[in-house]
Design an enzyme around this catalytic site. Structure first.
Site, PDB file in Angstrom:
ATOM      1  N   THR A  46      28.606 -10.033  -4.097  1.00 47.83           N
ATOM      2  CA  THR A  46      27.684 -10.373  -3.285  1.00 47.83           C
ATOM      3  C   THR A  46      26.186 -10.779  -4.124  1.00 47.83           C
ATOM      4  O   THR A  46      26.057 -10.278  -4.959  1.00 47.83           O
ATOM      5  CB  THR A  46      27.198  -9.072  -2.319  1.00 47.83           C
ATOM      6  OG1 THR A  46      28.325  -8.784  -1.536  1.00 47.83           O
ATOM      7  CG2 THR A  46      26.108  -9.648  -1.204  1.00 47.83           C
ATOM      8  N   ARG A  49      30.789  24.228  25.740  1.00 45.38           N
ATOM      9  CA  ARG A  49      29.321  24.064  26.658  1.00 45.38           C
ATOM     10  C   ARG A  49      29.899  24.070  28.157  1.00 45.38           C
ATOM     11  O   ARG A  49      30.719  23.434  28.720  1.00 45.38           O
ATOM     12  CB  ARG A  49      28.812  22.735  26.228  1.00 45.38           C
ATOM     13  CG  ARG A  49      27.640  22.527  27.203  1.00 45.38           C
ATOM     14  CD  ARG A  49      26.493  23.481  26.578  1.00 45.38           C
ATOM     15  NE  ARG A  49      25.345  23.077  26.969  1.00 45.38           N
ATOM     16  CZ  ARG A  49      24.154  23.909  26.343  1.00 45.38           C
ATOM     17  NH1 ARG A  49      24.375  24.879  25.402  1.00 45.38           N
ATOM     18  NH2 ARG A  49      22.893  23.489  26.571  1.00 45.38           N
ATOM     19  N   GLY A  91      21.506  17.346  23.421  1.00 46.26           N
ATOM     20  CA  GLY A  91      20.703  17.548  22.564  1.00 46.26           C
ATOM     21  C   GLY A  91      21.135  17.993  20.996  1.00 46.26           C
ATOM     22  O   GLY A  91      20.569  17.590  20.057  1.00 46.26           O
ATOM     23  N   THR A  99      30.040  -4.029   7.934  1.00 47.45           N
ATOM     24  CA  THR A  99      29.619  -5.300   7.327  1.00 47.45           C
ATOM     25  C   THR A  99      30.395  -5.611   5.999  1.00 47.45           C
ATOM     26  O   THR A  99      30.757  -6.526   5.630  1.00 47.45           O
ATOM     27  CB  THR A  99      28.325  -4.968   7.048  1.00 47.45           C
ATOM     28  OG1 THR A  99      27.595  -4.907   8.461  1.00 47.45           O
ATOM     29  CG2 THR A  99      27.330  -6.280   6.309  1.00 47.45           C
ATOM     30  N   GLU A 114      32.967  -5.129   2.682  1.00 43.44           N
ATOM     31  CA  GLU A 114      34.323  -5.623   2.452  1.00 43.44           C
ATOM     32  C   GLU A 114      34.796  -6.732   3.606  1.00 43.44           C
ATOM     33  O   GLU A 114      35.970  -6.568   3.984  1.00 43.44           O
ATOM     34  CB  GLU A 114      35.339  -4.275   2.870  1.00 43.44           C
ATOM     35  CG  GLU A 114      35.129  -3.274   1.560  1.00 43.44           C
ATOM     36  CD  GLU A 114      35.943  -3.652   0.506  1.00 43.44           C
ATOM     37  OE1 GLU A 114      36.862  -4.454   0.307  1.00 43.44           O
ATOM     38  OE2 GLU A 114      35.664  -2.953  -0.933  1.00 43.44           O
TER      39      GLU A 114
HETATM   40  C1  LIG Z   1      25.672  -0.129   1.357  1.00 40.04           C
HETATM   41  C2  LIG Z   1      26.135  -1.472   0.888  1.00 40.04           C
HETATM   42  C3  LIG Z   1      27.185  -1.553  -0.069  1.00 40.04           C
HETATM   43  C4  LIG Z   1      27.704  -2.562  -0.546  1.00 40.04           C
HETATM   44  N1  LIG Z   1      28.354  -2.636  -1.821  1.00 40.04           N
HETATM   45  C5  LIG Z   1      28.820  -4.001  -2.424  1.00 40.04           C
HETATM   46  C6  LIG Z   1      29.228  -3.987  -3.676  1.00 40.04           C
HETATM   47  O1  LIG Z   1      29.444  -2.872  -4.099  1.00 40.04           O
HETATM   48  N2  LIG Z   1      29.619  -5.045  -4.177  1.00 40.04           N
HETATM   49  C7  LIG Z   1      29.466  -6.146  -3.397  1.00 40.04           C
HETATM   50  O2  LIG Z   1      29.795  -7.275  -3.914  1.00 40.04           O
HETATM   51  N3  LIG Z   1      28.760  -6.189  -2.279  1.00 40.04           N
HETATM   52  C8  LIG Z   1      28.530  -5.046  -1.726  1.00 40.04           C
HETATM   53  N4  LIG Z   1      27.866  -4.846  -0.365  1.00 40.04           N
HETATM   54  C9  LIG Z   1      27.525  -6.433   0.122  1.00 40.04           C
HETATM   55  C10 LIG Z   1      28.314  -6.563   1.437  1.00 40.04           C
HETATM   56  O3  LIG Z   1      29.675  -6.816   1.162  1.00 40.04           O
HETATM   57  C11 LIG Z   1      27.642  -7.846   2.300  1.00 40.04           C
HETATM   58  O4  LIG Z   1      26.570  -7.094   2.732  1.00 40.04           O
HETATM   59  C12 LIG Z   1      28.676  -8.337   3.055  1.00 40.04           C
HETATM   60  O5  LIG Z   1      29.754  -8.896   2.647  1.00 40.04           O
HETATM   61  C13 LIG Z   1      27.958  -9.135   4.145  1.00 40.04           C
HETATM   62  O6  LIG Z   1      27.173 -10.240   3.573  1.00 40.04           O
HETATM   63  P1  LIG Z   1      25.686 -10.263   3.917  1.00 40.04           P
HETATM   64  O7  LIG Z   1      24.754  -8.943   4.089  1.00 40.04           O
HETATM   65  O8  LIG Z   1      24.923 -11.294   3.116  1.00 40.04           O
HETATM   66  O9  LIG Z   1      25.610 -10.620   5.434  1.00 40.04           O
HETATM   67  P2  LIG Z   1      25.785 -12.322   6.128  1.00 40.04           P
HETATM   68  O10 LIG Z   1      27.020 -12.720   5.686  1.00 40.04           O
HETATM   69  O11 LIG Z   1      24.717 -13.042   5.916  1.00 40.04           O
HETATM   70  O12 LIG Z   1      25.810 -11.775   7.564  1.00 40.04           O
HETATM   71  C14 LIG Z   1      24.817 -11.726   8.340  1.00 40.04           C
HETATM   72  C15 LIG Z   1      25.039 -11.809   9.784  1.00 40.04           C
HETATM   73  O13 LIG Z   1      25.407 -12.965  10.199  1.00 40.04           O
HETATM   74  C16 LIG Z   1      26.652 -13.119  10.868  1.00 40.04           C
HETATM   75  N5  LIG Z   1      27.675 -14.189  10.144  1.00 40.04           N
HETATM   76  C17 LIG Z   1      27.667 -14.716   9.051  1.00 40.04           C
HETATM   77  N6  LIG Z   1      28.533 -15.699   9.059  1.00 40.04           N
HETATM   78  C18 LIG Z   1      28.922 -16.024  10.129  1.00 40.04           C
HETATM   79  C19 LIG Z   1      29.975 -16.903  10.541  1.00 40.04           C
HETATM   80  N7  LIG Z   1      30.554 -17.623   9.705  1.00 40.04           N
HETATM   81  N8  LIG Z   1      30.140 -16.750  11.927  1.00 40.04           N
HETATM   82  C20 LIG Z   1      29.536 -15.986  12.915  1.00 40.04           C
HETATM   83  N9  LIG Z   1      28.447 -15.066  12.226  1.00 40.04           N
HETATM   84  C21 LIG Z   1      28.363 -15.010  11.041  1.00 40.04           C
HETATM   85  C22 LIG Z   1      27.450 -11.852  10.555  1.00 40.04           C
HETATM   86  O14 LIG Z   1      28.240 -11.418  11.716  1.00 40.04           O
HETATM   87  C23 LIG Z   1      26.329 -11.057  10.452  1.00 40.04           C
HETATM   88  O15 LIG Z   1      25.958 -10.245  11.499  1.00 40.04           O
HETATM   89  C24 LIG Z   1      27.311  -3.851  -0.097  1.00 40.04           C
HETATM   90  C25 LIG Z   1      26.446  -3.828   1.110  1.00 40.04           C
HETATM   91  C26 LIG Z   1      25.915  -2.736   1.404  1.00 40.04           C
HETATM   92  C27 LIG Z   1      24.921  -2.595   2.679  1.00 40.04           C
END
Ligand SMILES: Cc1cc2nc3c(=O)[nH]c(=O)nc-3n(C[C@H](O)[C@H](O)[C@H](O)COP(=O)(O)OP(=O)(O)OC[C@H]3O[C@@H](n4cnc5c(N)ncnc54)[C@H](O)[C@@H]3O)c2cc1C
Length: 694
Positions: free
Chosen positions: A188, A367, A454, A475, A477
């Protein structure tokens, strides 16, 4: 007076020490029962006030149920539980600071690998079913630990194994497995999450030195959220655009996104290597035991061999070669190899649901609140509304368990056969189940918290941490909305390409028949049938689910064709997006029900089978009732039948309530793992009282 008060004091001391002894004895007894995995049933404790009693019609042997659910993997989970039970210093406390939590997580992980002698990497490679069962148990210990473990073995290890070749396995596998090489999976970026194909980090081949040069070209290409990066990682699999200098142009040739092994910290002193910048993503809503970081690269040089070259390679003289003809095919093959993470999240999410439903149901049995005049108060689980809230959740948990068990077996089959049909099936199924189940669990966690009033809000009772830690399962994977679209696209592809005569992949096969039913008029006699025998017939239930999917598929295809003429394919897809998401969810529900029914049919024990049939009926009819508007609109169900379904859902919820305790015991999560004082097997407030210091 003095003598009397001394007597009182020593009486009370005697009482206290007697109480202490009883408490210790009861603790020991409970611990023994956890380890024996035999539910502890003490009649006196469990006896309810008269009007709280519900007649249990089903004979239940919890141990037989546990055995059937775990399919021979019970001892592996127990090994994990026992290991942590014997090491209280490795258990995560309710309150813990981010930095301490990260260190604890690393110690937990190291202890599992080096002290318990469990080798998750080998399990993942040689026995994936055991790996996922093991990670579910680890998730019950601490979800941060499960995710950190997933980053190390499934993501970092999985990328080296699945995207690399023998030279990579020879060089890195042992170090990944024994944790000498803690690593990250850096996909990402700040500007690109779901759209992996648009990543901007570059890996440019330098023919003179036989190296790749890794660069972060702009702010948006900063790698973000990378697990294990902020503190512990020494390597990262970095996803970057492979660029080859072109002899006849000043512009490099862009060969698309590839994966590269990039060392990020020194093996000697753990210092950050030159050209690499690492920042901490900071305090998160949950999973604070995982050290997520942001990474930037400035002319970081890595040997050519560090390209994970299974699907595409660069020769010494800078020639690109691949057995796959196009960028898109290579990209699909690369991402296709990473489905293991999704399988793990779907499976792990069911584990979270099991814990949450167990706590809520045990509390609802414990409860007692209100009751008829001059009668004892009743258990809150005897309220129809509470049954309606929790019993369908319990039924869904069972359905999800069997569906993800199937997914895990298909994944294991895929790893052995590499059969194209199985690969396609696992890809779509893991995307669909991951998104459907994690979204469901996220909502269910709130319902369960609320169902505990509660006391559900006390951190010690776990809903807060489970909810916060699990939330991001929706979100990472693959964002759920994006993944469901992959399922819909796959269904449409199969619909278009194979519907006329070709073979549909296994999980899709039902569509051919259902499409036939759908395209024919529904039978008016069947639409009015409302007897229990008919409504509880799995053929009717499956038909209803599959009819709905077939209808959604057919109408989606028609709408897409119509809109694409004017809006183009992207615009048409967007115009039909909600319809497509509903289609994907409907398909996944059909798969879940089919797998649930199969599990009921193959259960060898008559009593457990009849119990599971009851739960399966509730799952099926509750889902139909939830979408009754669709069925009514299509005249698939006449008004009298709709009413009968509703009545039956209420009745089945009541019946399942009668065996709810046994059904949650069947999940086999020991008290010391579950930890919520309001959700323990003994059905008492004593641990909760102790927690606050009484
Ligand atoms: C705690 C945590 C750990 C993570 N660990 C890793 C890691 O180890 N390695 C790594 O590479 N990544 C990691 N990630 C990243 C994670 O894989 C991404 O957050 C994820 O792939 C989503 O990408 P984004 O956050 O950019 O969201 P976006 O893709 O920007 O999505 C944002 C919103 O837009 C909507 N959206 C986007 N595209 C579309 C579409 N085509 N149609 C309709 N709606 C859409 C989505 O539904 C979402 O609600 C991690 C994230 C977190 C928060």
């Amino acid at each position: 007076m003095e003598g009397e008060s001394q007597r009182n004091l020593s009486d009370s001391r005697r009482n206290i020490s007697k109480k202490d002894q009883e408490r210790s004895a009861s603790r020991l007894e409970r611990l023994a029962s956890h380890m024996a995995a035999v539910p502890l049933v003490r009649e006196a404790q469990l006896a309810r006030q008269e009007c709280a009693k519900v007649k249990i019609k089903h004979q239940v042997h919890v141990s037989t149920l546990v055995e059937f659910l775990t399919q021979g993997h019970q001892s592996e989970q127990e090994k994990v539980y026992r290991f942590f039970l014997e090491r209280p210093h490795l258990q995560t406390p309710v309150e813990i600071h981010k930095d301490k939590h990260r260190e604890l997580c690393m110690r937990q992980l190291t202890a599992v690998v080096r002290e318990a002698g469990i080798r998750p990497m080998e399990l993942l490679l040689n026995d994936p079913a055991s790996y996922f069962v093991f990670t579910e148990a680890i998730g019950h210990i601490d979800l941060s630990l499960a995710i950190k473990l997933g980053v190390q073995f499934s993501l970092w290890g999985g990328s080296v194994i699945n995207l690399g070749t023998k030279k990579h396995r020879d060089k890195y596998l042992a170090g990944i497995s024994n944790l000498d090489y803690p690593g990250c999976f850096a996909m990402t970026e700040l500007h690109h999450g779901s759209n992996v194909q648009a990543l901007q980090t570059t890996a440019t081949f330098d023919r003179l030195t036989d190296e790749f040069v890794i660069n972060t070209p702009d702010e948006g290409a900063t790698k973000w959220w990378i697990g294990n990066a902020a503190v512990h990682g020494k390597f990262a699999t970095v996803f970057a655009r492979l660029k080859l200098p072109s002899p006849d142009s000043h512009l490099d040739k862009d060969m698309g996104v590839h994966a590269f092994i990039v060392p990020i910290r020194s093996m000697e002193d753990h210092s950050v290597l030159p050209g690499v910048e690492i920042r901490d993503c900071g305090y998160k809503v949950g999973l604070n035991g995982v050290d997520n970081g942001a990474l930037r690269f400035s002319n970081v040089r890595i040997p050519r061999d560090n390209l994970l070259n299974r699907f595409g390679d660069v020769s010494r003289d800078g020639e690109y070669n691949s057995s796959l003809p196009t960028v898109n095919k290579r990209f699909a093959a690369t991402l296709g190899e990473l489905v293991g993470g999704r399988v793990g999240l779907a499976y792990g999410s069911v584990g979270v649901l099991k814990a949450s439903v167990t706590i809520a149901i045990r509390y609802a049995l414990l409860r007692q609140q209100f009751g008829p005049p001059n009668k004892p108060e009743i258990s809150i689980l005897d309220y129809q509304s509470h049954q309606q809230r929790l019993m369908p959740l319990l039924a869904s948990t069972y359905g999800f368990h069997f569906a993800t068990q199937y997914l895990v077996n298909r994944y294991a089959e895929m790893k052995v056969t590499h059969d194209d049909e199985v690969v396609a099936d696992v890809h779509a199924l893991s995307a669909g189940l991951k998104s459907y189940i994690t979204s469901y669990t996220a909502k269910a966690l709130s319902t369960c918290r609320e169902a505990c009033g509660g006391h559900g809000y006390a951190a010690v009772n776990r809903f807060g941490s489970l909810r916060n830690d699990h939330d991001i399962f929706q979100t990472f994977e693959g964002d759920n909305t994006v993944l469901l679209q992959q399922v819909a696209a796959d269904l449409l592809k199969q619909y278009k390409e194979k519907f006329q005569g070709g073979a549909l992949s296994v999980t899709w096969n039902y569509l051919r028949e259902s499409m036939g039913t759908y395209l024919n008029q529904t039978n008016p006699v069947v639409t009015h049938r409302e007897g229990h025998g008919h409504l509880r017939d799995p053929n009717f239930q499956l038909d209803a689910f599959q009819y709905r999917t077939a209808r959604l598929l057919h109408t989606a295809a028609l709408r897409l064709r119509k809109h694409s003429q004017r809006l183009g394919s992207f615009g048409a897809w967007n115009r039909c997006l909600n319809h497509l998401l509903t289609l994907a969810e409907s398909h996944i529900e059909s798969v879940i029900l089919a797998k649930f029914i199969e599990a009921v049919n193959r259960c060898p024990d008559k009593d457990v089978r009849s119990l599971l049939k009851l739960v399966c009926d509730l799952y099926a009819l509750d889902r139909i009732w939830e979408d009754i508007g669709t069925y009514r609109n299509q005249d698939y169900v006449a008004p009298n039948k709709a009413k009968a379904i509703h009545r039956l859902v209420e009745y089945l919820s009541y019946e399942v309530r009668g065996v709810a305790k046994e059904l949650v015991d069947g999940f086999g999560v020991p008290d010391f793992v579950l930890r919520a004082p309001i959700g323990l097997q003994n059905g008492q407030y004593s641990e909760y009282m102790q927690y606050v210091g009484f």
